[in-house]
Design an enzyme around this catalytic site. Sequence first.
Site, PDB file in Angstrom:
ATOM      1  N   ASP A 154      89.816  23.842  15.850  1.00  0.00           N
ATOM      2  CA  ASP A 154      90.978  23.323  16.586  1.00  0.00           C
ATOM      3  C   ASP A 154      90.515  22.745  17.926  1.00  0.00           C
ATOM      4  O   ASP A 154      89.853  23.419  18.711  1.00  0.00           O
ATOM      5  CB  ASP A 154      91.981  24.446  16.824  1.00  0.00           C
ATOM      6  CG  ASP A 154      93.345  23.944  17.241  1.00  0.00           C
ATOM      7  OD1 ASP A 154      93.422  22.865  17.847  1.00  0.00           O
ATOM      8  OD2 ASP A 154      94.338  24.640  16.965  1.00  0.00           O
ATOM      9  N   SER A 165     101.486  25.713  18.125  1.00  0.00           N
ATOM     10  CA  SER A 165     100.884  25.042  19.262  1.00  0.00           C
ATOM     11  C   SER A 165     101.638  25.447  20.535  1.00  0.00           C
ATOM     12  O   SER A 165     101.679  26.618  20.873  1.00  0.00           O
ATOM     13  CB  SER A 165     100.877  23.532  19.038  1.00  0.00           C
ATOM     14  OG  SER A 165     100.019  22.879  19.931  1.00  0.00           O
ATOM     15  N   HIS A 218      93.548  21.862  14.211  1.00  0.00           N
ATOM     16  CA  HIS A 218      94.906  22.104  14.688  1.00  0.00           C
ATOM     17  C   HIS A 218      95.957  21.870  13.605  1.00  0.00           C
ATOM     18  O   HIS A 218      96.988  22.525  13.585  1.00  0.00           O
ATOM     19  CB  HIS A 218      95.174  21.179  15.869  1.00  0.00           C
ATOM     20  CG  HIS A 218      96.326  21.591  16.731  1.00  0.00           C
ATOM     21  ND1 HIS A 218      96.342  22.768  17.447  1.00  0.00           N
ATOM     22  CD2 HIS A 218      97.504  20.972  17.010  1.00  0.00           C
ATOM     23  CE1 HIS A 218      97.476  22.856  18.123  1.00  0.00           C
ATOM     24  NE2 HIS A 218      98.194  21.789  17.876  1.00  0.00           N
TER      25      HIS A 218
END
Length: 722
Positions: free
Chosen positions: A659, A574, A694
């Site tokens: 995501d 991330s 995610h």
Amino acid sequence: MILTQKYPTGAFVPSQKIPAILTALMIAMSSTLPAFAADSAAPPVAAKAAWQETRHGEVVTDDYRWLQKKEDPKVIAHLEAENAYTDAMTRDIAPLSDKLFAEIKGRMQEVDLSVPARTGKYYYYTRFEAGKQYPINCRRLAGAKLAYDDKAPEEILLNQNEMAEGQKFFAIAGTFISPDDALMVYLTDTTGFRQYELHVKDLKTGKLLPDSAQRVTSVAWAADNKTVFFVQEDATTKRSDRVFRMTLGSAPVEVYHEAVEQFSMQVEASRDGKFIMLDMIATDTTETRLLAADKPQGAFRPVLGREKGHRYGIEHRNGELFITTNKDAKNFRLVRAPLATPGPKFWKELVKHDKTVMVREVDAFRDFLVVMQKSNALNGARIYNFKTRAWKSVQFDDPVYMATRMRTPAYDATSYRMAYQSPVTPSTVLDVDMASGARTVLKRVEVVGGYDASRFESRRLWVTARDGARVPLSAVYKKGVKFDGSAPMLLTSYGSYGIPTEANFSIGRLSLLERGVIVVQAHIRGGTDMGQAWHDDGMLMKKKNTFYDFIDAADFLVKEKWTSPSRLIIQGGSAGGLLMGAVANMRPELFRGVHAAVPFVDVMNTMMDATLPLTTGEYLEWGNPTEKAAYDYMRSYSPYDNIERKAYPAMLVTTGLNDSQVMYWEPAKYVAKLRAHKTDNNDLLLKTNMGAGHGGASGRYNAVKESAFNMAWMLSQWGIKE
């Protein structure tokens, strides 16, 4: 009470396995994309399509903008082609990946039970059954004196395995029990996009009520057992911006809309059940409003109002507020004030500001108050006794560790639930007696097959960064490893949003440690590992400190012969994936390989598009690129915008098609551009989970398979084949 908004850090997310049928993909893509060789070892070559925009006088081109059209079959075909290529290029490590999966699965306690926690008259827990991917949510009625009674009949509230049948992805974001224990609200996600649907279940009949809502991010019950407050996110931006009141059996009614784009909201019930708390949260400013839980038709009333730069949180106890504030206290201090007059002139200080100790969270109970704090990248806890007016500190043993609060829902609790672990100590659940400070181990994760912590060593190292800052590192390794530069090393970090890097334990990591890998976590700036100033010095116009700290840590580890560039692999996800992309551009020769998971790498295109999820709320973390100075600074480190024609380390880039935090196209575009520029023959692999978001795969075994693949790829880069 949480002082800072917790942005998801992401998991390391490889994908489902896609058959390597490149011929069919060539046909599907042939109308606009150039053909590529039918040889499965030939990488996909993404088409270039003209797109440009003028920003602050600069003409910006983006050849791969077309990859942002998720609904276009050619985009899906390209991602599947990348998956097929990755499968072909990693076919020889499949046996090792399978072996690692078996190792990790073999160490897991497949039949498992969480430590029950009491809410009202019941103890709630989850349990796993052998071979099942998902937990089962259960409860038992409390026994005499509200003690846990394992002989009480078990009530199964949610069997997530049954609920997940037929779904590529399934997750429950939270469960919320009504004050009378009769009803439960729960939130589900079936795509991985973190877009949750609210459901209400009657726990007496087991039936679902017709009441529901979409895109719900937080929930709180009123005292009447029939009114639910929830926050809904915007369908496009995913900002949690609207609060609704829903009386069961009636349509929800909007009661508040947060218009300022930098703020998002959450609701929660106070532990004593007296109030519904509405928190408005931006990076640099917070505001809290209260509503009496027994008067749900009323209006939320401000506590201190909204003041730019003032971050605070509250806890209520017996008509008094306990306020954690950064006013005249960068690392926060704790004050108390009457509920009726909470303004600063009525504050009485309970915990003074300390520039070396950050107050992170506060929990108020009937007889005690607990303060969670952080100093020198280590967590601590202090307990205040309202009767004796005395403090006690909770002591921990390891030189490097992670200690966090767990849910202690009962207002009259006399024990405080905590989670403890270290790089060599498996995850442990503790109850801390709030009167004496004594610790009781309730559960320690069992490493099946045996685990001897004495075979491993964990150490704290300190690196002096280029500007003189002292950066802590947490290292773990198997005893006997050689410090002559030959050891393989995995260096990881995050470094954004004030989220600290924690020195945790990992069953999966044992497979690396047993093979001689040294694992180091870098507590770089951008987190709050060393206090609020640590975050401030790694954000906005100081963001490059995050990258410099990581590079300086790597240089230190090489200089001290903990490893060497040919043996050093780095990993981040991330915002940690942004870190990976930035340092790979800045010092590619320093690293053997990079695993960038769900990486935030297309910084400028994302931050220039205010319609994308979460963008405007992040101006206070990264900067607002509509301002020239911020634009220039962000442009100077954005990984996608700084790819050059040169040699890069081997790279595994992983993402999820659904995501919602970092859109799949960022890593897809990054890989396409990098492949067109890099001059080396090192691996460049993109692996997209076509049915997750995610956080990666939702089932526990699927998640282990993903981790096993990532580790197998890293081990292959180190030349470790078994």
